[in-house]
Design a protein around this motif. Structure first.
Motif, PDB file in Angstrom:
ATOM      1  N   ASP A   1      34.910 115.298 -24.635  1.00 17.18           N
ATOM      2  CA  ASP A   1      34.091 115.688 -23.507  1.00 17.18           C
ATOM      3  C   ASP A   1      34.245 114.489 -22.491  1.00 17.18           C
ATOM      4  O   ASP A   1      34.077 114.541 -21.281  1.00 17.18           O
ATOM      5  CB  ASP A   1      32.768 116.268 -23.580  1.00 17.18           C
TER       6      ASP A   1
ATOM      7  N   SER B   1      40.829 121.716 -18.290  1.00 21.74           N
ATOM      8  CA  SER B   1      39.626 121.339 -18.959  1.00 21.74           C
ATOM      9  C   SER B   1      39.123 120.281 -17.879  1.00 21.74           C
ATOM     10  O   SER B   1      39.880 119.207 -18.157  1.00 21.74           O
ATOM     11  CB  SER B   1      39.991 120.987 -20.223  1.00 21.74           C
TER      12      SER B   1
ATOM     13  N   ASP C   1      43.127 129.307 -16.514  1.00 20.31           N
ATOM     14  CA  ASP C   1      41.797 129.106 -17.143  1.00 20.31           C
ATOM     15  C   ASP C   1      41.149 127.973 -16.668  1.00 20.31           C
ATOM     16  O   ASP C   1      41.701 126.979 -16.400  1.00 20.31           O
ATOM     17  CB  ASP C   1      41.966 129.205 -18.585  1.00 20.31           C
TER      18      ASP C   1
ATOM     19  N   ASP D   1      37.706 125.439 -17.962  1.00 19.74           N
ATOM     20  CA  ASP D   1      37.088 125.311 -19.068  1.00 19.74           C
ATOM     21  C   ASP D   1      36.230 123.703 -18.670  1.00 19.74           C
ATOM     22  O   ASP D   1      36.855 122.879 -18.234  1.00 19.74           O
ATOM     23  CB  ASP D   1      37.761 125.051 -20.320  1.00 19.74           C
ATOM     24  N   CYS D   2      34.878 124.127 -18.694  1.00 19.23           N
ATOM     25  CA  CYS D   2      34.059 122.818 -18.197  1.00 19.23           C
ATOM     26  C   CYS D   2      32.741 122.811 -18.772  1.00 19.23           C
ATOM     27  O   CYS D   2      32.321 123.826 -19.435  1.00 19.23           O
ATOM     28  CB  CYS D   2      34.107 122.633 -16.588  1.00 19.23           C
TER      29      CYS D   2
ATOM     30  N   ASN E   1      40.214 132.901 -17.120  1.00 21.08           N
ATOM     31  CA  ASN E   1      38.835 132.933 -17.809  1.00 21.08           C
ATOM     32  C   ASN E   1      37.999 131.670 -17.266  1.00 21.08           C
ATOM     33  O   ASN E   1      38.532 130.739 -17.071  1.00 21.08           O
ATOM     34  CB  ASN E   1      39.076 132.865 -19.313  1.00 21.08           C
TER      35      ASN E   1
ATOM     36  N   ARG F   1      35.039 129.213 -18.697  1.00 21.52           N
ATOM     37  CA  ARG F   1      34.215 129.264 -19.694  1.00 21.52           C
ATOM     38  C   ARG F   1      33.376 127.734 -19.399  1.00 21.52           C
ATOM     39  O   ARG F   1      34.006 126.674 -19.089  1.00 21.52           O
ATOM     40  CB  ARG F   1      34.824 128.823 -21.014  1.00 21.52           C
ATOM     41  N   ALA F   2      32.117 127.760 -19.551  1.00 20.19           N
ATOM     42  CA  ALA F   2      31.145 126.682 -19.131  1.00 20.19           C
ATOM     43  C   ALA F   2      29.871 126.709 -19.944  1.00 20.19           C
ATOM     44  O   ALA F   2      29.472 127.595 -20.322  1.00 20.19           O
ATOM     45  CB  ALA F   2      31.029 126.631 -17.737  1.00 20.19           C
TER      46      ALA F   2
ATOM     47  N   ASP G   1      32.568 133.070 -20.295  1.00 18.59           N
ATOM     48  CA  ASP G   1      31.746 132.912 -21.647  1.00 18.59           C
ATOM     49  C   ASP G   1      30.998 131.456 -21.226  1.00 18.59           C
ATOM     50  O   ASP G   1      31.477 130.503 -20.751  1.00 18.59           O
ATOM     51  CB  ASP G   1      32.660 132.188 -22.791  1.00 18.59           C
TER      52      ASP G   1
END
Length: 223
Positions: free
Chosen positions: A3, A21, A36, A38-39, A53, A55-56, A72
């Motif tokens: 991260d 990401s 997608d 992501d974060c 998608n 996602r977080a 999500d």
């Protein structure tokens, strides 16, 4: 990639991205993601389309957001229009405006003031909904379920007197169910309150049942 190694993405104005990401994403303006996303934190003021998608951990929206896949998240909050072409799952959901989820919508705590359409099951430990207009879901299930007209609905009818705030559903099932201006085939619960404007074919209750004089209930069954 850890991260800490993930980069932030900040967008001002109009832009596009392939997705990927990130650590934090902040958008002020318009952005289109072709994959997608992501974060950790996703913040939007404006309009965005995600062709995949999202996602977080935290999603904060002001404006219009269209997700071609699923969501999500731990937390989703904001105001405006949110459309999800698949399903949505969040620990906490708090929103004002218009919500559309094509499949199931699951939240530990779900609070909405506005209009919504859920193509599948709307479920959560606590569902608290204030209606601003016509809304529907295939089915509803949870612990405490409260669906009423929003306190601000009277102000809307002063401008749009023909506006109607109702909820339609197949089955509503919960431990505590409190409804106003709702139509359903079956309502099941421990303690059930059927308020004004409701039209329910069958009510099944375990502990207590209250029915407003203006409500229409076909069958009442104590189980």
């Amino acid at each position: 990639m850890t991260d800490l190694a993930k980069r932030n993405l900040k967008i001002l104005g109009n832009s596009s991205s392939a997705g990927g990401s990130f650590q934090n994403i902040g958008i002020t303006g318009e952005c289109r993601f072709t994959g997608d996303v992501d974060c950790v934190k996703f913040t939007l003021t404006g309009n965005t389309d995600i062709e995949g998608n999202l996602r977080a951990e935290e999603i904060k929206l002001t404006g219009e957001c269209n997700i071609r896949g699923r969501i999500d998240a731990l937390s989703v909050k904001g105001r405006g229009e949110l459309r999800v072409d698949s399903r949505m799952k969040a620990e906490r959901f708090g929103y004002e405006g218009h919500l559309e989820v094509k499949e199931d919508c699951e939240a530990g705590e779900f609070r909405l003031s506005g209009v919504f359409e859920i193509g599948g099951l709307l479920s959560g430990d606590r569902l608290d909904i204030g209606l601003f207009g016509y809304s529907r879901a295939a089915d509803v299930g949870g612990g405490a379920i409260r669906i009423k007209r929003s306190k601000g609905f009277k102000l809307i009818t002063m401008v749009h007197p023909s506006r109607e705030a109702r909820f339609e559903c197949g089955t509503i099932e919960g431990d505590l169910v409190e409804l106003e201006y709702a139509s359903a085939a079956i309502v099941r619960g421990g303690s059930v309150i059927i308020g004004p404007g409701c039209e329910i074919e069958t009510v099944e209750y375990r502990e207590s049942l209250e029915i407003h004089r203006s409500a229409k209930v076909g069958r009442k069954v104590k189980v």
